[in-house]
Design an enzyme around this catalytic site. Structure first.
Site, PDB file in Angstrom:
ATOM      1  N   SER A   1       0.843  -1.197   0.000  1.00  0.00           N
ATOM      2  CA  SER A   1       0.000   0.000   0.000  1.00  0.00           C
ATOM      3  C   SER A   1       0.877   1.244   0.000  1.00  0.00           C
ATOM      4  O   SER A   1       2.010   1.222   0.506  1.00  0.00           O
ATOM      5  CB  SER A   1      -0.897   0.011   1.240  1.00  0.00           C
TER       6      SER A   1
ATOM      7  N   TYR B   1      -2.677  -0.473  10.538  1.00  0.00           N
ATOM      8  CA  TYR B   1      -2.750  -0.849   9.121  1.00  0.00           C
ATOM      9  C   TYR B   1      -1.530  -0.316   8.370  1.00  0.00           C
ATOM     10  O   TYR B   1      -0.871  -1.056   7.630  1.00  0.00           O
ATOM     11  CB  TYR B   1      -4.030  -0.291   8.499  1.00  0.00           C
TER      12      TYR B   1
END
EC number: 1.1.1.1
Length: 254
Positions: free
Chosen positions: A138, A151
């Site tokens: 990501s 996260y």
């Protein structure tokens, strides 16, 4: 890498970015697409089979949080059937900072274990035929979304691991690169929890920024697969595919 006539394992290829990427992969004509996912999606599998009947699409239930030994057992079943696998895509991920342990287990530990397991079959030191790992990380691995620090940290860890695997290619023969999507309109972004509820509107706020569709992301993912650049850090954002030049701040010297 030429997708046509290849054998591909795709972890979490039945939802969101994963499903659209599976569609684009199938269009490119691999010999086999093996989907490993925690939840079966018969409708999606039927769609993929119909999209290109020449491609053999198979499904195995798989939770990336299982022990390493179970992952190796599943991969042995797949390798016994296919004989060779060219590409492993690790795509499992959750976005919920209320679930700290599970976030780390799925986004990082599961990715590490699945990659480690397939080295049993690919490592050239063991006489393996080598292969390619594409890890979905990501852009939060570059700069965190600070309202979801767990996260973001899990994705930074996955990115670091992938970069290390790429640098070990001269030893193992296994190459690797990371796929780092920006804000994409998926189920993950529709509703999720910030850490300690520091920002109840974090999902809503993110979607106020420019985004991309899962199809745009998937199409660029396939371009990255075809480019097959060991160690590449691909940013898939706003419908673009860009290679990131990582700034070296420190080097172990070994």
């Amino acid at each position: 890498m030429v997708i046509a006539n290849s054998n591909i394992i795709f972890v979490a290829g039945l939802g969101g970015i994963g499903l659209d990427t599976s569609r684009e992969i199938v269009k490119s004509g691999p010999k086999n697409l093996v989907l490993l996912d925690r939840i079966d999606n018969p409708a999606a599998i039927a769609e993929l089979k119909a999209l290109n009947p020449k491609v053999t699409v198979t499904f195995y239930p798989y939770d990336v949080t299982v022990p390493l030994a179970e992952t190796k057992k599943l991969l042995k079943t797949i390798f016994d059937k296919l004989k060779t696998v060219d590409l492993l895509i690790n795509g499992a991920g959750i976005l919920d900072d209320n679930q700290i342990e599970r976030t780390i287990a799925v986004n990082f530990t599961g990715l590490v274990n699945t990659t480690t397991a397939i080295l049993d079959f690919w490592d050239k030191r063991k006489g393996g035929p080598v292969g390619v790992v594409a890890n979905i990380c990501s852009v939060t691995g570059f700069n965190s979304i600070y309202q979801v620090p767990v996260y973001s940290a899990s994705k930074a860890a996955a990115l670091s691991f992938t970069t290390s695997i790429a640098k070990l290619a001269h030893i193992t023969g296994v190459t690797a690169y990371s796929i780092n999507p920006g804000i994409t309109k998926t189920v993950l972004e529709h509703s999720f929890n910030s850490w300690l509820n520091v920002e109840p509107r974090v999902a809503e706020l993110l979607l106020e920024h420019p985004t991309q569709t899962t199809l745009q992301c998937a199409q660029n993912f396939v371009k990255a697969i075809e480019a097959n650049q060991n160690g590449a850090i691909w940013k898939l954002d706003l419908g673009r595919l860009d290679a990131i030049e990582w700034t070296k701040r420190w080097d172990s010297g070994i």
